[in-house]
Design an enzyme around this catalytic site. Structure first.
Site: not given
Ligand code: UGA
Length: 441
Positions: A256, A259
Site C-alpha cells: 500500500c 503504491k
Molecule cells: C496500511 C495502513 O496502515 C492501513 O491503514 C491501510 O488500510 C493499508 O495500508 C491499506 O491501504 O490497505 P498495512 O500496509 O497493512 O496498512 O501495514 P502497516 O501496519 O501500516 O505497516 C506498513 C509498513 O510500515 C510495514 O512494513 C511496517 O513494518 C512499517 N512500519 C510501521 C514502520 O516501519 N514503522 C512504524 O512505526 C510502523
C-alpha cells in the site's frame, strides 16, 4: 441486506466475513479457483482470526461464493468492489480490474442501485465510473467507502475502526451505507466522493511520512550518539503528534504505502503540483535497505562470499504477505554483492522467488552466517536466546533492523567474545576488547 462483494483479496475477504458477521447476506465473487480455495478452507493469506470467521459465516449461511458477477449481482441491494488497483510502471494507477467489472455489469445489464468502491482509486474515479454507467443507461450511484485496515490486525481494524468514511452523493446512498455498518461503533464522516478518495491516499501518505521522519531522525541520532527510541518516545508523547508509526527501522514495505505515494505523486503531476514532502518520504525509504547493507559491508570489508541470516521475510509481523517487502530489496542487493542469504519467517515457509534458502527455525538461520539482520519485529524474535543464536555464527554481527533486542539480551551478548550489535538510530555496541568506536557495555 444483500451485499455482493467483487474481489476476495485482503480487503474483499475481510469485508465479506465481517459484513456477514454483522448479519448481512454476503455473496463474494472471484475467479473459480480462488473461491474454491475459500470453500475448501484453504486461505492463501495468513491473517489472525480470518479462518475462524470464514468458517463461522459459511456455516451460518451468511457468506456464499460465486464466480459469476452477473448472477451474484442480480438480486443484490448493493455491490461492493474490492479488486486490486496496483501501480503501473509509469506511476499511474492500474484501474483495469475495476474497469473490467464495470464493463461486465454494463454488458450483462444488471447493476444494483448502489455500487460501493472500496478499492483505493485516484481522485475523481467514482464520478467517472458513475458517468460511464449513466452513458450505458444505468442510473446507479457509485459511492466511495475507503478501508483503513492493516494486515495482521485486519478483523479488529474492520470491526473497531477509528472512523467510517462515506463518500456519497445522495441521502439514499448514505442511508444504505449507514445500514451496512449498523453494529459497528465508530464515528461516521459523510463527505463528497472526491474528498473521500483523496483522504484514503492522504492517510497512507501521512503514515509513511511519519515513518520516514523517524528514519531520518534515526540517522541523525547515530551521528550524534543519541537514542532514537528515547527521541521518538518524547516526540510521540505529545498528543498533537501521537506515538504510532514512529518506529525507526528498515523502512516501510507492503502493497500500500509505496503504491499510494506513487499514485498521489502522479495525481499531483497531472495538475502541475509537485509534492516534495512525499518525494522525500519515498526517497528516505528507498535508502533504508542500502544503508543497512552499507553498515554490514563497512564492518566486513569485502562482502563477496559472505552469508547473511535474515529474520523476517514478509513485510511485517503477523502476515505472510511478501509484496513489496523490504526483504525483496535486500535480496536483490545481496545478489549484486555476492552475499548468500538464508532466512526464516514464522509464517512464510515457502517463497516463489529465488536466491534465498528458507530455514525451518529461527535458530537455523544463524548457522555459518557472517551476520544476522532482523527485518521484522515478531515478538518471538525478541524472545530468542540470543546467546544460543550467535554461537554457530562465523562472525557474530547482529544488525537489529527494528531495535527488537532488549537491553538485557544485548548485555548477555556482550559477555561473549567478538560480538558486534548494530541497532538503528543508536550507537553500535561491540564486545569490549574489540571496541575501537561506538559504545562498550
Ligand atoms: C496500511 C495502513 O496502515 C492501513 O491503514 C491501510 O488500510 C493499508 O495500508 C491499506 O491501504 O490497505 P498495512 O500496509 O497493512 O496498512 O501495514 P502497516 O501496519 O501500516 O505497516 C506498513 C509498513 O510500515 C510495514 O512494513 C511496517 O513494518 C512499517 N512500519 C510501521 C514502520 O516501519 N514503522 C512504524 O512505526 C510502523
Amino acid at each position: 441486506m444483500r451485499l455482493t462483494i467483487i474481489g476476495t483479496g485482503y480487503v474483499g475477504i475481510v469485508a465479506a466475513v465481517c459484513f456477514a458477521k454483522l448479519g448481512h447476506s454476503v455473496t463474494a465473487v472471484d475467479r473459480e479457483h480462488v473461491i474454491n480455495s475459500f470453500q475448501n478452507n484453504q486461505l492463501s493469506m495468513w491473517e489472525p482470526g480470518l479462518q475462524d470467521l470464514l468458517n463461522e459465516t459459511i456455516r451460518d449461511g451468511k457468506l456464499v461464493f460465486d464466480a459469476d458477477i452477473a448472477r451474484a449481482s442480480a438480486h443484490a441491494d448493493a455491490l461492493l468492489i474490492a479488486v486490486g488497483t496496483p501501480a503501473r510502471a509509469d506511476g499511474h494507477t492500474d484501474l483495469s480490474q475495476v474497469e473490467a467489472v464495470f464493463a461486465h455489469l454494463v454488458q450483462a445489464g444488471v447493476c444494483p442501485p448502489l455500487v460501493i468502491m472500496k478499492s483505493t482509486v485516484p481522485v475523481g474515479t467514482c464520478n467517472e465510473l458513475e458517468a460511464s454507467l449513466r452513458e450505458a443507461g444505468i442510473s446507479t450511484e457509485v459511492a466511495f467507502n475507503p478501508e483503513f485496515l492493516r494486515q495482521g490486525s485486519a478483523i479488529n481494524d474492520f470491526m473497531s475502526p477509528d472512523r467510517i468514511v462515506l463518500g456519497c452523493r445522495s441521502h439514499q446512498a448514505e442511508d444504505v451505507l449507514r445500514h451496512l455498518y449498523d453494529g459497528i461503533n465508530a464515528p461516521i464522516q459523510v463527505c463528497d466522493r472526491r474528498s473521500a478518495e483523496l483522504m484514503k491516499y492522504a492517510s497512507n501518505a501521512f503514515l509513511a511520512m511519519k515513518i520516514s521522519f523517524a528514519n531520518m531522525m534515526a540517522d541523525l541520532c547515530e551521528g550524534y550518539d543519541a537514542d532514537i527510541r528515547q527521541v521518538m518516545q518524547g516526540v510521540g508523547a505529545d498528543r498533537r503528534i501521537g506515538p504510532h508509526f514512529l518506529q525507526a527501522g528498515v523502512g516501510y514495505g507492503g502493497s500500500c504505502f509505496s503504491k499510494d505515494l506513487q499514485s498521489l505523486l502522479t495525481s499531483g503531476k497531472k495538475i502541475g503540483h509537485a509534492l516534495p514532502l512525499l518525494e522525500a518520504t519515498a526517497f528516505i525509504n528507498d535508502q533504508r535497505i542500502p544503508q543497512m547493507l552499507d553498515k554490514l559491508i563497512t564492518i566486513w570489508g569485502n562482502p563477496l562470499g559472505k552469508r547473511l541470516g535474515v529474520l523476517g521475510i514478509a513485510f511485517k509481523p503477523n502476515t505472510s504477505d511478501v509484496r513489496d517487502a523490504p526483504f525483496l530489496t535486500l535480496l536483490k542487493l545481496c545478489h549484486l554483492y555476492g552475499i548468500d542469504v538464508q532466512a526464516y519467517d514464522p509464517v512464510v515457509s515457502q517463497v516463489s522467488f529465488e536466491g534465498v534458502k528458507v530455514m525451518d527455525t529461527a535458530y537455523e538461520v544463524s548457522t555459518n552466517v557472517d551476520a544476522i539482520l532482523l527485518m521484522t519485529e515478531w515478538p518471538q524474535f525478541a524472545e530468542l536466546d540470543w546467546v544460543e543464536m550467535v554461537l554457530p555464527m562465523r562472525e557474530a554481527i547482529v544488525l537489529d533492523g527494528r531495535n527488537v533486542l532488549s537491553d538485557e539480551a544485548i548485555k548477555r551478548l556482550m559477555c561473549l567474545e567478538g560480538v558486534t550489535y548494530v541497532p538503528v538510530g543508536r550507537s553500535m555496541v561491540m564486545e569490549p576488547h574489540l571496541a575501537t568506536s561506538g559504545h562498550t557495555l
